[in-house]
Design an enzyme around this catalytic site. Structure first.
Site, PDB file in Angstrom:
ATOM      1  N   PHE A 144       0.866  -1.188   0.000  1.00 45.42           N
ATOM      2  CA  PHE A 144       0.000   0.000   0.000  1.00 45.42           C
ATOM      3  C   PHE A 144       0.891   1.223   0.000  1.00 45.42           C
ATOM      4  CE2 PHE A 144      -2.391   3.472   1.781  1.00 45.42           C
ATOM      5  CZ  PHE A 144      -3.597   3.371   1.100  1.00 45.42           C
ATOM      6  N   ASP A 171       9.420   3.082   1.161  1.00 42.26           N
ATOM      7  CA  ASP A 171       8.251   3.814   1.657  1.00 42.26           C
ATOM      8  C   ASP A 171       8.192   3.642   3.177  1.00 42.26           C
ATOM      9  OD1 ASP A 171       5.775   4.751   2.397  1.00 42.26           O
ATOM     10  OD2 ASP A 171       4.696   3.815   0.734  1.00 42.26           O
ATOM     11  N   LYS A 209       2.642  10.827   7.689  1.00 39.22           N
ATOM     12  CA  LYS A 209       1.913  10.407   8.886  1.00 39.22           C
ATOM     13  C   LYS A 209       2.399  11.152  10.123  1.00 39.22           C
ATOM     14  CE  LYS A 209       0.075   5.981   7.272  1.00 39.22           C
ATOM     15  NZ  LYS A 209      -1.320   6.385   7.246  1.00 39.22           N
TER      16      LYS A 209
END
Length: 872
Positions: free
Chosen positions: A546, A632, A661
Site C-alpha cells: 500500500f 516507503d 503520517k
C-alpha cells in the site's frame, strides 16, 4: 397490556387498498413481489376477520394485529387496528354516523380485552376530541394528540438544527387554530420564537382568546401568513390548503394534517422544506411482521404511538382529550416514548424519509441567497428578496461557533449525509464507529465522556499521541509569531531548518528534501523523480503493498480491489511477491524499471515483515541493474519499528525515502520525500526544470513547526527505545496467548507496528452462515464471501475491545483477519498490560463461542468427523 386503535380510509380511492387484488388479475399478469405481499396481507386480514367473527356485512373491520410489541425496557403490549368504513370527508360530513361506528369499534376492542383505545386522524376530531367516547365507552380512550404535538415540535427543532435556523429570531405561522394540535403547538412556540401568526378558518371567540393570550396576530387567510413567516406548523382537519408555490424562499413547513395540508408540488423546489410532522419510528425491539408496521417499515403516526406508550406503561387512562392539551402532559408522554425507544430524530416528507440530498439542496439554495454570497450580480434572482442594505437580514441566521463536543451531537448524521454514508451505515448498529471529541496522549474520549485507549494511533500518524504539549506549543508559537503561511518561490526559515534536521537523521546519501502534505503525495514525488532521473518508464512494486490512493501511488499499490474502478492506471507498472528475491532479480534483469518501491513492513497487507536481509539484497540488485530503490517509510518511519527508520535495522541506504503520517506530530498534515542530491539535480537541476514538481501547501509554516517539534520529542523522550520495549512486551505476551488459544494464529511485526492474525472460521460455520440464505443469491452478489466470513473473528475482537474494554483498534484493510496493534510510541507498560488482559478475555470468549457453535452444528447434522479440529 392490550390496546386498540381506530383507523379509516383517507379517501374513496384508498378504500380499494384493503381489497388487495381479490380478482387475482394483477397478480396473474404481473406476479410482482409487492403484489404477493399485498395478497398475503389480504389473506391475513380475512383470517383475522373470521377469527373475530366479523361478517362481510359488518361495518367495522379488524384489519391488523400488532402482537408482542416489546420495548427496550422489557415492557410488552399487544394491539389491534380496527377500521371504520368512512373516509375523511364522509366523517366531517356525517360525524354522528362516524361516532356510531367508533362506539362499535371500541366495544369490539373491549370484548377482545383492550384497556385503552387510540383514535386516529378524523376519529380523534369528531366527538369532542375523544370526550364523547371517554364518557360513554367501556375503556379509556386517547386521541394521541399530545405525542403528535411533541413529535411535530421535535421535527421543527430538528429542521432548525439541520438548516442553521435560530427559532428565537424567526416568525412562525401556526395554521389550524383553534384545533387542539395547533393550539398546543402555538402555546409551546409563543415564548420561543420572535413572533407568532395564528391562522384559523374564521375569527371565532376561542381563536381570538388564544391570540390575545399569546400576543399573536390572528389571520383568516393562509397566504399572508406564509408571506410573513419562514417557519410554518400546519394542523387543519380539511387538508390541501397550502400551495408550496406560495411559500417564501427558505421556508420550512411542518405538516401535521391528515389528509395532508400541503398540496404535493407540481414542480419541486429546492429552497423550501416540506416536512411531515407527527411521525416516529417504533423501537427497534418491536417486530415488524404485522401488516401496518411491515408496510410502513416501522414508521407510525404518533396518535398510534401514544396509545402504544400508554399500553407499555400499563396506564389504562384517558390521556389526550378535548381541545386544550396540557404542555406538561405533552412533555411527559414524549419522555415516556423516548424511554421506550421511539425515535423522533428522522425527518419525513409526505410520509417518506427525507433524502439527504434534499437537505443538502435546501442548505445550498438558502445559504447562497444570503447577501454576502449574492453580491455583484451573483445569484441575482435571489438577491432582491434578501437584500437589506448589505447586511444579513434578521431572519437569516448564521451558524454559531460551537465546540467540538457541541458539534458531536450531529456529527454522525452529517458524516453520513455529506462524507461517507457507507461507513456510518456499516457501523451504526454494531458499535464499530465512534464519535470522538477529544484526544490527549494515548487516549480518546467520546461525546459521552467515556475514555478509550488508542491502539490505532491514526495508522501510525500519532507516534507522539494526541495533542502532545511540545507540538501544541510549537504550532501556537508559530501562530503568535505570525509566521507566513505559504510562500511559494520564497524561503521559509521553518521549512529550511526542518529539511536540515531530516537530512542529518536520514540514512546516508539522502541530502535533498521535498515537502508535501501526505504519504501519497510523497510517493507521487518519488515516482516522478525516479522517471525523470532515469529516463525509464517502468515502476516495480510488491503484491499486497500500500503506497496511497492518488493515481500514481495507486498504480504501485498491490491491491486489485483498489485498482478496478479507476483503470487504466499508469502504464508499465508491475508487481512481484513481497520478500521473493528471485522474483525481484528476474524482474530487474531487463533494466526497464525506473525504481523498485517497497515497504519494510506491509501494514495494510497484514503487518507482513520483510525477511531478514531482504532489503539489503534488494538494494544490491537495484544498484546492479541501475534501478532506484524507493523505501516507503510513511508508516514505519520516525520510531514506529523501534529505530528512527525501519531501514536502520539492516543499514539499508535507499536512493529515495518517503515520510509522512507522524512527521506532523499528529496535528498538521506533513509529508516529505528525501533523495540523493545527484538524482535531484538530474531531474530538476536547471532553470528550466527546477519548478517541474511543486505543491502549493508543501512546507507551510505550521506544518514545519510541528515537524521540528516532533523530531525534538522523539529524541528527548527516547520514544524509539520505548517502542522496542513495549513491542517486545506485546510480542511475548501474544505469542504466549497463541500457544494457549488456538484462535490466535500468530503475531508479527516490529516495535509498535504489530499485527495479530486470527485463524479462519471453521468450515462448518462458514457453511452455516452461507446456508442462512436458501436462495444462494448472497454468494453470487457478495464477492469473496468466504473471505468476508473468515474476517469475522477480527471484526468481533475489534468490536468487543471497543465496546466492552474501551480500547480502540482496527483491522488491516487488505487483510481483515489481522488486528492491528499500533499504539502511540509513548504507550506505558501498564497500558500495554491493560490491552493484553482485554485481548486475552476477548480471544477466549470468541474461541468458546466458535467451539460451541461448531460443536452444535456438527452434532445437529450428524457430521462427527474423526480428528476434526476446531479453529477460530
Amino acid at each position: 397490556m392490550k390496546f386498540s386503535f381506530l383507523i379509516h380510509p383517507l379517501t374513496n380511492e384508498t378504500k380499494g387498498l384493503m381489497q388487495l387484488d381479490k380478482s387475482r388479475m394483477l397478480l396473474a399478469n404481473w406476479g410482482s413481489n409487492i403484489l404477493r405481499f399485498c395478497l398475503d396481507l389480504h389473506r391475513a386480514t380475512e383470517a383475522m376477520q373470521e377469527e373475530a367473527a366479523i361478517s362481510d356485512n359488518a361495518q367495522v373491520r379488524l384489519v391488523d394485529e400488532l402482537a408482542k410489541l416489546a420495548s427496550p425496557t422489557g415492557a410488552q403490549a399487544d394491539g389491534r387496528l380496527y377500521e371504520i368504513p368512512m373516509d375523511a370527508r364522509s366523517i366531517l360530513d356525517n360525524p354522528e354516523q362516524a361516532i356510531q361506528y367508533m362506539e362499535q369499534a371500541v366495544d369490539d376492542a373491549a370484548k377482545w380485552g383492550a384497556r385503552v383505545v387510540g383514535l386516529g386522524s378524523m376519529t380523534g376530531i369528531v366527538g369532542g376530541q375523544g370526550e364523547h367516547l371517554a364518557q360513554r365507552g367501556p375503556v379509556a380512550v386517547t386521541t394521541g394528540n399530545s405525542l403528535t404535538v411533541y413529535a411535530a415540535l421535535q421535527s421543527l427543532l430538528t429542521a432548525c438544527a439541520e438548516t442553521d435556523i435560530d427559532l428565537r429570531r424567526e416568525a412562525v405561522a401556526v395554521v389550524g387554530v383553534p384545533g387542539s394540535i395547533a393550539t398546543a403547538a402555538a402555546r409551546w412556540l409563543a415564548p420561543r420564537c420572535r413572533n407568532l401568526l395564528l391562522v384559523g378558518r374564521r375569527v371565532s371567540p376561542r381563536a381570538s382568546r388564544l391570540a390575545a393570550e399569546l400576543t399573536a396576530e390572528l389571520l383568516v387567510d393562509i397566504p399572508p401568513a406564509l408571506a410573513g413567516a419562514r417557519l410554518v406548523v400546519s394542523a387543519t382537519s380539511t387538508g390541501n390548503c397550502i400551495e408550496p408555490a406560495s411559500l417564501r424562499p427558505g421556508s420550512v413547513v411542518i405538516d401535521v394534517g391528515v389528509p395532508t395540508d400541503l398540496i404535493p408540488p407540481i414542480a419541486p423546489r429546492d429552497d423550501v422544506l416540506l416536512l411531515s410532522g407527527g411521525l416516529a419510528y417504533v423501537p427497534v425491539t418491536m417486530p415488524r411482521d404485522s401488516m401496518f408496521l411491515g408496510f410502513y417499515q416501522g414508521v407510525i403516526p404518533c396518535c398510534l404511538g401514544e396509545t402504544m406508550v400508554l399500553a407499555l406503561e400499563e396506564r389504562a387512562e384517558c390521556f389526550s382529550l378535548g381541545r386544550d392539551l396540557d404542555l406538561d402532559s405533552i412533555e411527559e408522554i414524549g419522555d415516556l416514548a423516548r424511554k421506550h425507544g421511539f425515535d423522533f430524530s428522522q425527518l419525513f416528507s409526505f410520509g417518506q424519509k427525507l433524502e439527504s440530498s434534499a437537505l443538502a439542496r435546501f442548505r445550498k439554495a438558502t445559504v447562497r441567497r444570503r447577501p454576502e454570497y449574492s453580491h455583484n450580480g451573483t445569484n441575482g434572482r435571489f438577491h432582491d428578496h434578501f437584500q437589506t442594505n448589505g447586511r444579513v437580514p434578521p431572519d437569516v441566521s448564521l451558524p454559531p461557533s460551537l465546540t467540538t463536543a457541541q458539534l458531536a451531537d450531529r456529527a454522525s448524521q452529517l458524516h453520513e449525509r455529506y462524507i461517507n454514508p457507507i461507513l456510518v451505515g456499516l457501523g451504526r448498529n454494531n458499535g464499530f464507529i465512534k464519535t470522538f471529541v477529544r484526544g490527549l496522549g494515548n487516549e480518546l474520549w467520546d461525546a459521552d465522556g467515556k475514555a478509550y485507549l488508542d491502539f490505532v494511533a491514526g495508522f501510525g500518524s500519532l507516534n507522539l499521541g494526541h495533542n502532545h504539549p511540545a507540538v501544541v506549543r510549537a504550532v501556537r508559537a508559530a501562530l503568535e509569531e505570525q509566521a507566513p503561511g505559504f510562500t511559494q518561490s520564497a524561503i521559509n526559515p521553518l521549512a529550511a531548518t526542518l529539511a536540515e534536521q531530516l537530512v542529518a537523521l536520514a540514512p546516508p546519501g539522502l541530502e535533498m528534501v521535498f515537502f508535501a502534505n501526505s504519504g501519497t503525495e510523497a510517493v507521487e514525488a518519488a515516482l516522478k523523480l525516479a522517471r525523470a532521473a532515469t529516463g525509464r518508464p517502468g515502476l516495480l512494486s510488491c503484491e499486497r503493498s500500500f503506497h496511497g490512493k492518488s493515481l500514481g501511488s495507486l498504480s504501485v499499490t498491490g491491491n486489485p480491489v483498489y485498482h478496478r474502478p479507476f483503470g487504466p492506471l499508469l502504464p508499465e507498472c508491475q508487481s512481484i511477491p513481497f520478500g521473493d528475491l528471485e522474483a525481484l532479480e528476474r524482474a530487474l534483469y531487463m533494466r526497464r524499471f525506473a525504481a523498485f518501491i517497497v515497504e519494510p513492513i506491509q501494514g495494510e497487507g497484514g503487518m507482513i515483515v520483510a525477511p531478514a536481509g531482504y532489503l539489503r539484497a534488494a538494494q544490491e540488485l537495484c544498484r546492479t541493474s541501475d534501478t532506484l530503490l524507493i523505501v516507503d517509510e510513511v508508516q514505519t518511519g520516525l520510531g514506529r519499528t523501534g529505530t528512527l527508520f525501519a531501514v536502520d535495522e539492516e543499514g539499508v541506504e535507499p536512493d529515495i525515502l518517503t515520510l509522512a503520517k507522524s512527521l506532523g506530530g499528529g496535528l498538521v498534515p506533513l509529508g516529505a520525500m528525501l533523495c540523493r542530491r545527484d538524482l535531484w539535480m538530474k531531474a530538476y537541476g536547471s532553470a528550466r526544470t527546477f519548478a517541474l514538481h511543486t505543491t502549493t501547501f508543501g512546507g507551510g509554516s505550521l506544518a514545519c513547526a510541528a515537524g521540528l517539534a516532533t523530531l525534538r520529542v522523539l529524541r528527548e523522550e527516547d520514544l524509539c527505545a520505548n517502542a522496542r520495549a513495549r513491542g517486545l512486551q506485546l510480542q511475548h505476551a501474544i505469542g504466549d496467548l497463541a500457544g494457549r488459544c488456538h484462535l490466535v494464529r500468530c503475531v508479527r511485526g516490529r516495535g509498535l507496528m504489530l499485527g495479530l492474525e486470527f485463524r479462519p472460521m471453521p468450515d462448518t460455520m462458514v457453511a452455516h452462515f452461507k446456508g442462512t440464505d436458501p436462495s444462494g443469491s448472497i454468494s453470487l452478489l457478495v464477492p469473496n464471501l468466504d473471505e468476508l466470513i473468515h474476517s469475522i473473528p477480527g471484526l468481533y475482537a475489534m468490536q468487543i475491545l471497543l465496546q466492552t474494554h474501551g480500547i480502540y483498534t482496527q483491522v488491516a484493510r487488505s487483510n481483515p483477519r489481522v488486528l492491528r496493534i499500533q499504539p502511540p510510541l509513548a504507550i506505558t507498560e501498564e497500558q500495554v498490560s491493560r490491552f493484553l488482559s482485554a485481548l486475552e478475555n476477548t480471544c477466549h470468549e470468541l474461541q468458546f463461542l466458535n467451539e460451541s457453535v461448531d460443536s452444535t452444528i456438527r452434532k445437529s447434522i450428524g457430521t462427527h468427523q474423526g480428528g476434526a479440529r476446531v479453529v477460530g
